[in-house]
Design a protein around this motif. Structure first.
Motif, PDB file in Angstrom:
ATOM      1  N   TYR A 270       0.841  -1.197   0.000  1.00 42.56           N
ATOM      2  CA  TYR A 270       0.000   0.000   0.000  1.00 42.56           C
ATOM      3  C   TYR A 270       0.880   1.253   0.000  1.00 42.56           C
TER       4      TYR A 270
ATOM      5  N   SER B 257      -6.806  -3.564  -2.219  1.00 38.94           N
ATOM      6  CA  SER B 257      -5.792  -4.586  -2.486  1.00 38.94           C
ATOM      7  C   SER B 257      -6.419  -5.926  -2.791  1.00 38.94           C
TER       8      SER B 257
ATOM      9  N   ILE C 199      -3.047  -3.487  -6.493  1.00 40.02           N
ATOM     10  CA  ILE C 199      -3.435  -2.414  -5.578  1.00 40.02           C
ATOM     11  C   ILE C 199      -3.797  -1.199  -6.412  1.00 40.02           C
TER      12      ILE C 199
ATOM     13  N   ASN D  10       0.730  -5.843  -6.233  1.00 39.94           N
ATOM     14  CA  ASN D  10       1.208  -5.830  -4.851  1.00 39.94           C
ATOM     15  C   ASN D  10       2.325  -6.825  -4.586  1.00 39.94           C
TER      16      ASN D  10
END
Length: 346
Positions: free
Chosen positions: A151, A179, A242, A314
């Motif tokens: 993140y 996510s 993400i 991610n």
């Protein structure tokens, strides 16, 4: 170049192995697991068959791992990597450490202890925060790199040009991020159970996610002052990706052209940051399986706000790919090496 992976059976470890198997300079020496030692990794992850079929070792072999490796990637839960790093660098002061967890991300260890609820046992480490696009010169000289959170990577890359150029009110930053479920790890839990997750979206850890102080620390350093943000993460029913949507109030008189210039100035020469420009809409699928971060931004003249949007994978730019990018920089290897692949599509 001889590398090892401590904690190779999580999703991030598997992604490291997938990417490093195609890296022309890296040779994988050891991979470890405390839960499944002596198991061939391709029996756990069949997709790695013919790419990596090594047997898992354990941390009982740390002396050999540290002595024989030039770099060690650590993919362990927080609180464990710092002990491995401390012991490995004591055994071999020349070994480079790249931690994919949180233990080496903070300069202020008190903040780490406050948010992660464990004492930091390697306070003498001179670790560098490994967001390569912002800290490349420091990463080049680093012995230990703390790889950013997923993140965090998307959100900081989206906001850094605005903060660095002084274009926004630092008290107004709001981050809404979503996510894929691989970010929750491979462990079984009700929250990532298929029937709980499918056809649903949920917020979690509102006003308390551990990536919050990480984002604040890095943006605060860019701004030259402390700042506080609102960060709300969401879980969505996809495996990877993400999307971070970031809002901030523009300072009085800031033009859309000044916002454009800030992004071009900071990222215009960055290969792994793809600028979609003002009005651009990043899409997670367009970064799937790659180390790219796609950025777009919008200026809302009606409200005086700027909305910056970032999309990453991610597990790659948010974890394993960025770790390899940092390794390349640390060892003066061309930065794209092992990472210059097109996204998987559709």
């Amino acid at each position: 170049m001889k590398i090892s992976i401590v904690g190779a059976t999580g999703y991030t470890g598997a992604e490291l192995l997938r990417l490093l198997a195609a890296h022309p300079v890296a040779e994988i020496l050891y991979i470890t697991s405390e839960s499944q030692p002596d198991t061939p990794i391709h029996e756990i992850y069949p997709h790695l068959t013919r790419f990596c079929e090594k047997r898992l070792a354990s941390l009982a072999d740390l002396d050999a791992i540290a002595t024989e490796s030039q770099a060690i990637f650590i993919g362990l839960p927080h609180g464990h990597a710092m002990e491995v790093g401390r012991k490995a660098t004591a055994i071999n002061p020349n070994v480079k450490i790249i931690d994919l967890g949180a233990d080496y991300r903070f300069k202020n260890f008190d903040i780490y202890e406050q948010w992660y609820k464990v004492p930091h046992t390697h306070r003498q480490a001179q670790a560098v925060y490994g967001l390569t696009e912002l800290n490349r010169s420091q990463v080049k000289q680093a012995g230990i790199v703390g790889n950013p959170g997923c993140y965090t990577t998307a959100s900081i890359l989206a906001l850094a040009p605005l903060v660095k150029a002084g274009l926004i009110d630092l008290r107004s930053i709001i981050i809404d991020a979503k996510s894929g479920v691989s970010g929750a790890g491979r462990g079984l839990s009700l929250g990532s159970h298929f029937t709980e997750l499918f056809e649903s979206v949920k917020a979690y850890n509102v006003a308390g996610h551990r990536h919050t102080p990480e984002i604040e620390a890095v943006l605060g350093e860019l701004a030259g002052q402390e700042l506080v943000i609102n960060f709300t993460p969401h879980l969505i029913p996809v495996a990877r990706g993400i999307l971070s949507t970031c809002y901030a109030q523009l300072q009085e008189g800031v033009s859309p052209e000044a916002v454009d210039a800030a992004y071009s100035s900071l990222y215009g020469d960055e290969y792994f940051v793809r600028l979609l420009g003002r009005g651009g809409y990043p899409v997670t699928k367009n970064t799937r399986g790659t180390n790219f971060c796609d950025l777009g931004w919008h200026v809302d003249k009606r409200t005086g706000r700027v909305i910056a949007i970032a999309a990453i994978d991610n597990l790659v730019k948010g974890a394993a790919g960025q770790a390899i990018q940092n390794m390349n920089v640390m060892f003066a290897i061309e930065e794209r090496t092992g990472l210059d692949n097109a996204p998987l599509y559709p």
